[in-house]
Scaffold this active site. Structure first.
Site, PDB file in Angstrom:
ATOM      1  N   TYR A 189      -6.595  28.422  18.595  1.00  0.00           N
ATOM      2  CA  TYR A 189      -5.953  29.718  18.816  1.00  0.00           C
ATOM      3  C   TYR A 189      -6.765  30.834  18.176  1.00  0.00           C
ATOM      4  O   TYR A 189      -7.036  31.868  18.791  1.00  0.00           O
ATOM      5  CB  TYR A 189      -4.536  29.678  18.252  1.00  0.00           C
ATOM      6  N   SER A 217      -4.781  38.875  18.374  1.00  0.00           N
ATOM      7  CA  SER A 217      -3.948  38.477  17.244  1.00  0.00           C
ATOM      8  C   SER A 217      -4.742  38.711  15.967  1.00  0.00           C
ATOM      9  O   SER A 217      -5.979  38.694  15.977  1.00  0.00           O
ATOM     10  CB  SER A 217      -3.566  36.992  17.348  1.00  0.00           C
TER      11      SER A 217
END
Length: 263
Positions: free
Chosen positions: A166, A150
């Site tokens: 995350y 990501s």
């Protein structure tokens, strides 16, 4: 003889396992591989979601089946790999996409939530990659592993996006990709990562609501969020012989967001 571009991108006769493949980005990636001719096994935790996703792909003429498994559990990961190899004969392409996110300020972030995110987003990728390589790819001296990272793994976040677990996990995925590619190049196993920006999905719904979908779209130089087609081309490049000399790389698919934020 040099192959044509159509031949280089053709996945006819290839097989692929896609985790987190029942919806969202995972289903988009599976569709890309299936449309290029690969046989697909989808996996996620919920059988009902998988059944619906496989039926959707089958209706599009894709050879797709499914296996329910929890990629946070080592026993389930190994069962998934073994059943997929038994069903497909071997695995040419592994897409590690199953993941979790958790939003909380760093000073109040629950440790158990931190562990949950790292366990699925990093440990799960490692165990599945290791098992598939040892039992399918290494002996055959071929394989492509595609890890979903990501742009959150490239740096910090704007104020209000409290996703430290995350971000940390996705930063780890990027370096896991690079280290594994360096180690497994001798087996002709290529390992690459995709770093999506903001795509509407169940995982990002909280972020989109908190930050404002229009605001996030406006922040990207291209002025929009990702859609149901935007990951397909890169996935196919990594998976096919068109990318046979690409390994250990990551690429952001984010409409340019990361060049503004400095990732």
């Amino acid at each position: 003889m040099t192959r044509s571009i159509q031949q280089l991108f053709d996945l006819s006769g290839k097989t692929a396992l896609v985790t987190g493949g029942s919806r969202g980005l995972g289903l988009q990636l599976a569709r890309s591989l299936g449309e290029a001719g690969a046989r697909i096994v989808l996996s996620s935790r919920k059988a009902s979601d998988l059944e619906e996703a496989a039926a959707e792909l089958q209706a599009a003429g894709i050879d797709a089946s499914w296996i329910a498994a929890d990629c946070a559990r080592e026993d389930d990961i190994r069962r998934l790999a073994d059943e997929s190899i038994a069903r497909l004969g071997h695995i040419d392409i592994l897409v590690n996409n199953a993941g979790a996110a958790w939003g909380a300020p760093a000073e109040d972030h629950p440790v158990e939530a931190w562990d949950k995110v790292q366990n699925l987003n990093v440990r799960g990728y490692f165990i599945l990659s290791q098992h598939v390589a040892k039992h399918s790819m290494i002996a055959r001296k071929k394989g492509s592993i595609i890890n979903l990272a990501s742009i959150a793994g490239l740096g910090g976040n704007p104020p209000g996006m409290n996703t430290i677990a995350y971000n940390t996990s996705k930063g780890a995925v990027i370096n896991f990709t690079r280290a594994l590619a360096a180690e497994w190049g001798k087996y002709n196993i290529r390992v690459n990562a995709i770093c999506p920006g903001f795509f509407p999905s169940k995982m990002t719904v909280g972020t989109l609501k908190a930050m404002g979908e229009d605001k996030l779209a406006a922040h990207a130089p291209l002025g929009r969020l990702g859609d149901d087609e935007d990951l397909k081309g890169l996935c196919l490049l990594y998976a096919s012989d068109a990318g046979k000399h690409i390994t250990g790389q990551w690429l952001a698919v984010d409409g340019g967001t990361s060049i503004i934020t400095g990732g």
